[in-house]
Design an enzyme around this catalytic site. Sequence first.
Site, PDB file in Angstrom:
ATOM      1  N   PHE A  59       0.961  -1.242   0.005  1.00 27.83           N
ATOM      2  CA  PHE A  59       0.129   0.160   0.064  1.00 27.83           C
ATOM      3  C   PHE A  59       0.892   1.493  -0.091  1.00 27.83           C
ATOM      4  O   PHE A  59       1.960   1.281   0.687  1.00 27.83           O
ATOM      5  CB  PHE A  59      -0.821   0.107   1.342  1.00 27.83           C
ATOM      6  CG  PHE A  59      -1.732  -1.017   1.444  1.00 27.83           C
ATOM      7  CD1 PHE A  59      -2.965  -1.144   0.889  1.00 27.83           C
ATOM      8  CD2 PHE A  59      -1.289  -2.379   2.232  1.00 27.83           C
ATOM      9  CE1 PHE A  59      -4.057  -2.089   1.302  1.00 27.83           C
ATOM     10  CE2 PHE A  59      -2.192  -3.528   2.313  1.00 27.83           C
ATOM     11  CZ  PHE A  59      -3.331  -3.293   1.981  1.00 27.83           C
ATOM     12  N   ASP A  60       0.556   2.297  -0.587  1.00 26.54           N
ATOM     13  CA  ASP A  60       0.727   3.727  -0.411  1.00 26.54           C
ATOM     14  C   ASP A  60       0.292   4.297   0.912  1.00 26.54           C
ATOM     15  O   ASP A  60      -0.671   3.506   1.328  1.00 26.54           O
ATOM     16  CB  ASP A  60       0.534   4.533  -1.964  1.00 26.54           C
ATOM     17  CG  ASP A  60       1.035   5.832  -1.912  1.00 26.54           C
ATOM     18  OD1 ASP A  60       2.215   6.046  -1.001  1.00 26.54           O
ATOM     19  OD2 ASP A  60       0.421   6.944  -2.126  1.00 26.54           O
ATOM     20  N   GLY A  61       0.841   5.170   1.156  1.00 24.43           N
ATOM     21  CA  GLY A  61       0.503   5.702   2.511  1.00 24.43           C
ATOM     22  C   GLY A  61      -0.695   6.821   2.417  1.00 24.43           C
ATOM     23  O   GLY A  61      -1.796   6.654   2.546  1.00 24.43           O
ATOM     24  N   ASP A  73      -2.267   6.073  -5.039  1.00 25.85           N
ATOM     25  CA  ASP A  73      -3.286   7.107  -5.689  1.00 25.85           C
ATOM     26  C   ASP A  73      -2.572   8.001  -6.600  1.00 25.85           C
ATOM     27  O   ASP A  73      -3.443   8.628  -7.482  1.00 25.85           O
ATOM     28  CB  ASP A  73      -3.861   8.020  -4.505  1.00 25.85           C
ATOM     29  CG  ASP A  73      -2.395   9.032  -4.112  1.00 25.85           C
ATOM     30  OD1 ASP A  73      -2.690  10.154  -4.049  1.00 25.85           O
ATOM     31  OD2 ASP A  73      -1.440   8.350  -3.920  1.00 25.85           O
TER      32      ASP A  73
END
Length: 299
Positions: A161-163, A275
Amino acid sequence: MPVSLEGRLVVALSSRALFDFEEENRVFEERNDSAYMTLQLERLEQPARPGVAFPLVKKLLAFNADGIHRVEVVILSRNDPVSGMRVFRSAEAAGLAVERGVFTRGEPPWRYLDPLGAHLFLSAHEDDVREALAAGFPAARVYSQSVVEADRHPAEVRIAFDGDAVLFSDEAERVFQAGGLSAFHAHEQSRALRPLPPGPFKPLLEALHRLQAAGESSPMKIRTALVTARSAPAHERAVRTLMDWHIAVDEAMFLGGLEKGPFLRAFAPDFFFDDQARHCESAALAGPTGHVVSGVANA
């Protein structure tokens, strides 16, 4: 009593996320839905090739191998019901225990996420992803050109996951967009002890955490990673936020703007969520990738 999916990890995905229907989709775009339906019916006995999400689904369903139903995979598709027959036939041919599906013939299917109690929605249709995210469901647009290697880490589900704007809100990203890197670092350092607000994918991370705890008897394991452009000193707020949620990730990569693709190739995820389209394009060369169309970067 009626059947309930409560307590299961529920993954909903479009037929194009699970199978490679890109050729068929071109027929739909270049001609019409009737031509698409006719082609799918002609190919009813021809199993579709695996799509971007196929390895992830196969591994998640392996959590049910000991007879305890921990994971439910549901097709949620703009396909017509006739074309849906090929989806189920292809799943059966691939040995995937997929029993439930909703086919809406062009209507937005995301509205069925709520009665399903879905923890994740994967689709090739960007508008459906945006609507699902707006309704509060973790959702991502799959990159159909992603590299897919089904056999790596066969006993482990790996998700990265990106943050900011994915696991966390886009609060800090907005500061960066408005004031640059120095303003971002000052903002995050002054708030290091204040947890970040949750982002759209916190519910999925929580569900994976519960699945890992409930599936201790299963030969399948879950490994998670945070892969973020943050670097010290902004790393601390991210770590402390996860601690506040009582959720641990197995790996954390604070890359300070380095390209994510090479690091993801080393981690070899079954899916990565980000995102920002530029990061997704780099990540898609490393493995299955989903664009989380939310936050200020996608306004």
